[in-house]
Design a protein around this motif. Sequence first.
Motif, PDB file in Angstrom:
ATOM      1  N   ARG A 159       0.845  -1.191   0.000  1.00  0.00           N
ATOM      2  CA  ARG A 159       0.000   0.000   0.000  1.00  0.00           C
ATOM      3  C   ARG A 159       0.878   1.237   0.000  1.00  0.00           C
ATOM      4  N   THR A 161       1.081   4.908   1.799  1.00  0.00           N
ATOM      5  CA  THR A 161       0.583   5.657   2.946  1.00  0.00           C
ATOM      6  C   THR A 161       1.089   7.089   2.836  1.00  0.00           C
ATOM      7  N   ILE A 187      -7.947   6.866  -2.750  1.00  0.00           N
ATOM      8  CA  ILE A 187      -7.205   6.911  -1.482  1.00  0.00           C
ATOM      9  C   ILE A 187      -8.209   6.965  -0.334  1.00  0.00           C
ATOM     10  N   LYS A 190      -5.470   8.318   4.384  1.00  0.00           N
ATOM     11  CA  LYS A 190      -4.061   8.427   3.992  1.00  0.00           C
ATOM     12  C   LYS A 190      -3.577   7.207   3.221  1.00  0.00           C
ATOM     13  N   THR A 191      -4.440   6.220   3.011  1.00  0.00           N
ATOM     14  CA  THR A 191      -3.995   4.916   2.522  1.00  0.00           C
ATOM     15  C   THR A 191      -4.550   4.605   1.143  1.00  0.00           C
ATOM     16  N   PRO A 193      -4.654   1.300  -1.065  1.00  0.00           N
ATOM     17  CA  PRO A 193      -4.347  -0.112  -1.297  1.00  0.00           C
ATOM     18  C   PRO A 193      -3.971  -0.311  -2.763  1.00  0.00           C
ATOM     19  N   TYR A 216       5.814   3.528   0.654  1.00  0.00           N
ATOM     20  CA  TYR A 216       5.455   2.343  -0.125  1.00  0.00           C
ATOM     21  C   TYR A 216       6.002   1.127   0.615  1.00  0.00           C
TER      22      TYR A 216
END
Length: 291
Positions: A159, A161, A187, A190-191, A193, A216
């Motif tokens: 993922r 971030t 997104i 903040k993430t 996938p 990453y």
Amino acid sequence: MDQLTLHADGISATIVGQGAELVSLRDGDGTELLWQAGPVWRRHSPVLFPIVGRLKGDHLRHRGQTYPMTQHGFARDRRFDWAEQGPTFCSLVLTDDAETRTHYPFAFRLAIGYELKPRQLGVTFEITNTGDEPLPASIGAHPAFNWPLLPELPKEAYRLTFADNEPAPVRRLKDGLLLPATQPTPIEGKTLPLSEKLFDEDAVILDRPAGASVRYAAARGPAIEMSWQGFNELGIWSKPGGAPFLCIEPWHGIASPADFDGEFADKPGVMLIEPGGRRELSYRIGLSREP
């Protein structure tokens, strides 16, 4: 000299004169982090200059004249001159010549510096206007990291971030040009996938990112943190249909909007550097490992 390998704190980075391109980055455990330019994509970490993305019709317009300009510009295909070399640093320079002026009718000096420090590689772009008229330019980084970073992990284990929440809509491309409509961001806070499906519609483009860094990583193994200064946009890309790399790309500039057909100096994302002026932009690749 065709290439130079820098060493510091157990990590190494190899740079070649062709395109001033980073072609290898190994962490303290000797793990190769950079994509090694296989058949699916023959680049490692090209420098995008003097454009990012495509221009409509693959032509640059200046004062009513048109000049052929292919995607991402010509710097990635030109041999740079070595300016400085040391155990942990180097710099390379490209200047305008008769060939570049058939595509880009401006005087310029582009210097690219690499410096290894403990657990990080710093990269600096310096654009100088050596001419007597304003210099319109875009520039971008395009490092491709192995995805997955550990071969035994699935791609979906990884993922991105971000440092800040990234709620703004994203932009997408069609035939290399920027679509007019935005799309809801994939997104989540903040993430982001990661999956191959994410790139079915080409790159994910943040044209107004809230922060200036992204991590990453999976739950274990190597981790990469990209941070940047002076860049306005961020592209995230892997080849549609699936490829074993992920590109994290700080940009100052963006592909032409599909409906833009004006002068290059008026294109969205282009910087203007006054005669004698210069612009410096930089990014950092931080290396660490998850437990």
